[in-house]
Design an enzyme around this catalytic site. Structure first.
Site, mmCIF file in Angstrom:
data_model
loop_
_atom_site.group_PDB
_atom_site.id
_atom_site.type_symbol
_atom_site.label_atom_id
_atom_site.label_comp_id
_atom_site.label_asym_id
_atom_site.label_seq_id
_atom_site.Cartn_x
_atom_site.Cartn_y
_atom_site.Cartn_z
ATOM 1 N N HIS A 164 23.935 -21.088 18.977
ATOM 2 C CA HIS A 164 22.535 -20.654 18.991
ATOM 3 C C HIS A 164 21.653 -21.353 17.969
ATOM 4 C CE1 HIS A 164 23.714 -17.777 15.715
ATOM 5 N NE2 HIS A 164 22.448 -17.915 15.360
ATOM 6 N N GLU A 169 17.942 -26.049 16.971
ATOM 7 C CA GLU A 169 16.961 -26.020 15.881
ATOM 8 C C GLU A 169 17.469 -26.726 14.628
ATOM 9 O OE1 GLU A 169 13.139 -24.943 14.539
ATOM 10 O OE2 GLU A 169 14.054 -24.878 16.507
ATOM 11 N N ASP A 170 18.723 -26.470 14.247
ATOM 12 C CA ASP A 170 19.222 -26.964 12.962
ATOM 13 C C ASP A 170 19.852 -28.347 13.036
ATOM 14 O OD1 ASP A 170 18.375 -24.597 11.960
ATOM 15 O OD2 ASP A 170 20.353 -23.726 11.645
ATOM 16 N N ASP A 211 19.562 18.238 11.175
ATOM 17 C CA ASP A 211 20.579 17.365 11.782
ATOM 18 C C ASP A 211 21.179 16.380 10.779
ATOM 19 O OD1 ASP A 211 18.228 15.968 11.508
ATOM 20 O OD2 ASP A 211 18.365 14.932 13.423
#
Length: 668
Positions: free
Chosen positions: A92, A96-97, A279
């Site tokens: 992923h 970009e990198d 709760d």
């Protein structure tokens, strides 16, 4: 034996690689367990390419960048996601990198992986934290609208979750920015996807960095009561378990303490103390069927009296994110606690959300493979399709916006626009003056036409020029009612100004027919006639004459109470040829065209369609030239008649009695 300082660098590198390889094998083992029918080769190949592309990159913690990618993969593997998603998780950051082209990813791993990686990259490039905090809801909608596969969002959530777990290595200002972004954008998205575990951890980690004092004080208060809470929960669990068994209801029990951020928010919002949160402590009863859920509820209410107004039936009425459970609050030794009752399937959906729908039974796809589930007001639908036994295809489609798109200004502000919106719509959404002065636009850095359709996630830059004014043509393509009304308002103001000037000139010329000067006619007399026409200002009277609603002669006859002098020219600048032409067109002075309700208006047939007696016609009040008569189907009049006040009813008069001499030559 060499000291640690003398250990060769290659030894440390080899040890790191061995650790990474071991973590990869654990990831593949999870995949084989959850998805025995899928080939792990895809994930292994993705790891090899990612290792090659990121080999020299380190995180702020000093760990190899591959550590992050593997941990993101593990988060998704724990959700039982497929090999395609795990492959995308490892790749992923490649686009970009490391500038690894998406075409290469598609070539090596197929279009599904390429689309997932590209979708995650697109989200990562967005500047989603502009100063306007009110835009957070728009950003959340836009992120969902941008993608066609919810697995894109799930990879992004896993990426953000691991980044939040390692946020301690970043500078304080970055911790604050990323935590705010996580709390405003990503945690609510996880909630909408029904991913309760991910949402809770994202919220608590963000809370830790955004309000450290409150976080640690609350953590300390909860920790101090932990032994007491543990003893209390064990006691009530034992009581419920024994009664459940007595009634023959199969069930598992587990306990939970409310998350710190959720607890903090409730304390602040409801102005309560820790002891007053009903709760804070909860016991979950997980059984097999809906019927046994209600049976278990009866058992619980038989043991303890319920707190009035605290019962919620989310089985009969699920939440928009598909959450289902029975909630009731009861008191034991003065301490309130919540009991949540649900089936195994409901529990998985509550914990994992949409991820729970990648289901397997005995290593095979679930039988309910073709399902459509509506949530967020039917904004997301997903379908699971089986191409053939053994091949599992799962897609989650997002159809957020048949109505809206979300685009950015260059500074990161998000604007909500109707679908099909153009840069002109965008400009008017920024500011009315920006819209008026718009001369061009750039979308994602490229010049586009003003008719260009804006898409979700586009960055739109509006080019303006001082003194530029709107064009009537814009009305043919703008989509937003806001832009349309602003353009119409500007055109109306300009036309009114021109009509006022025209009306004043017509009255001055006509006044000379009466041997008067308009300047010497008392203003009160003119206002008196204006009032008779239902007008309150002199400017309104001038504009009405300029638009042709009333003739100058009609007005001055009423003001002066006398007819115009016969035989005198209408004025030095009058164009008699226009009047003669119009009269000639309308039948030698006897006009066959009648304006309903007015007997003194100049009318003429428009040259574009040249209507003839018998045609279906409509009138349009022009500036200074009277009423233009068009056929109803004329395309020119269709674009002009957006102003209802400019329409006027016209009809043919005496057309039936008109005869024309025609010579016919017939050749046999």
């Amino acid at each position: 034996m060499p000291s640690p300082g003398n250990v060769p660098l290659s030894f440390h590198r080899d040890r790191t690689e061995r650790q990474l390889d071991a973590r990869l094998e654990e990831l593949l083992a999870k995949l084989r367990k959850n998805r025995p029918a899928e080939d792990p080769w895809l994930v292994r190949r993705a790891y090899e390419i990612a290792s090659e592309r990121h080999h020299d990159q380190l995180r702020s913690s000093g760990e190899p960048y591959m550590t992050h990618l593997l941990e993101v993969g593990h988060i998704l593997a724990d959700m039982r996601l497929d090999a395609t998603t795990l492959t995308a998780a490892l790749l992923h950051d490649a686009i970009e990198d490391t500038e690894y082209p998406v075409s290469r990813i598609e070539e090596r791993f197929g279009p599904d992986v390429a689309r997932l990686v590209e979708g995650v990259t697109k989200i990562g490039r967005l500047n989603i934290m502009a100063p306007e905090t009110r835009q957070a809801e728009n950003v959340r909608k836009m992120l969902l609208a941008m993608v066609h596969d919810v697995r894109v969002v799930m990879v992004k959530l896993a990426d953000r979750l691991h980044n939040m777990r390692t946020l301690e290595y970043l500078a304080p200002e970055k911790q604050q920015r990323i935590s705010r972004e996580t709390l405003d954008i990503y945690a609510p998205i996880a909630h909408r996807l029904g991913m309760g575990i991910v949402r809770g951890e994202l919220e608590d980690l963000s809370f830790r960095y955004l309000e450290p004092d409150s976080f640690f004080a609350l953590q300390k208060a909860v920790a101090e009561k932990a032994p007491q809470h543990k003893k209390f929960l064990e006691e009530v669990q034992g009581t419920i378990q024994s009664r459940i068994v007595e009634n023959g209801i199969p069930a598992e029990l587990e306990a939970r303490v409310k998350g710190l951020y959720s607890l903090h928010r409730k304390i602040v919002r409801q102005e309560r103390t820790l002891e007053q949160v009903y709760d804070l402590l909860a016991v979950r009863v997980i059984t097999d069927t809906d019927r046994n859920c209600y049976a278990a509820l009866g058992v619980v209410h038989h043991i303890w009296r319920p707190v009035p107004g605290r019962f919620k039936d989310y089985i009969a009425m699920p939440r928009p994110n598909l959450y289902q459970s029975l909630h009731t609050t009861v008191l034991h030794t003065g301490q309130p606690f919540e009991v949540q009752i649900r089936t195994q399937e409901m529990h998985r959906i509550a914990e994992e959300g949409v991820a729970a729908h990648w289901k397997y039974k005995d290593g095979k796809p679930a039988s309910d493979d073709d399902q459509r589930i509506a949530w967020m007001r039917q904004l997301i639908e997903w379908s699971q399709e089986l191409e053939e036994p053994g091949e599992f295809l799962s897609t989650l489609k997002v159809d957020l916006a048949p109505v809206e798109v979300y685009a950015f200004t260059p500074k990161g502000r998000v604007l909500e626009l109707p679908r099909g919106a153009t840069p002109v719509d965008f400009a008017y959404s920024v500011h009315t003056e920006v819209g008026h002065q718009c001369v061009g636009a750039k979308v994602n850095g490229q010049m586009v036409a003003l008719r260009h359709e804006i898409m979700n996630g586009d960055v739109v830059e509006i080019l303006t020029q001082k003194g530029h004014t709107p064009s009537r043509d814009w009305l043919s393509f703008v989509k937003s009612s806001h832009a349309r009304s602003k353009i119409r308002h500007w055109i109306n103001l300009q036309e009114r100004e021109e009509a006022m000037q025209m009306g004043q000139r017509l009255l001055e010329k006509e006044a000379r027919q009466f041997g008067r000067s308009l300047k010497k006619i008392p203003e009160a007399d003119l206002l008196g006639v204006a009032a008779n026409y239902g007008l309150s200002k002199l400017e309104d009277l001038f504009a009405s004459v300029g638009f042709g609603k009333y003739s100058a002669r009609q007005v001055l006859t009423r003001v002066l109470g006398e007819p115009a002098r016969p035989g005198e020219p209408e004025g030095e600048d009058t164009k008699p040829t226009l009047v003669k032409t119009v009269k000639r067109m309308l039948g030698f002075g006897e006009a066959p065209l009648i304006v309903k309700g007015h007997d003194d208006l100049l009318v003429y047939r428009a040259k574009c369609c040249n209507p003839i007696p018998g045609d279906d016609i409509t009138g349009y009040i022009t500036r200074g030239r009277g009423v233009a008569v068009h056929t109803r189907g004329c395309p020119n009049v269709q674009s002009l008649l957006y102003q209802a006040e400019r329409r006027i009813a016209v009809e043919w008069g005496g057309a039936g009695a008109t005869t024309f001499q025609v010579h016919l030559l017939i050749r046999a």
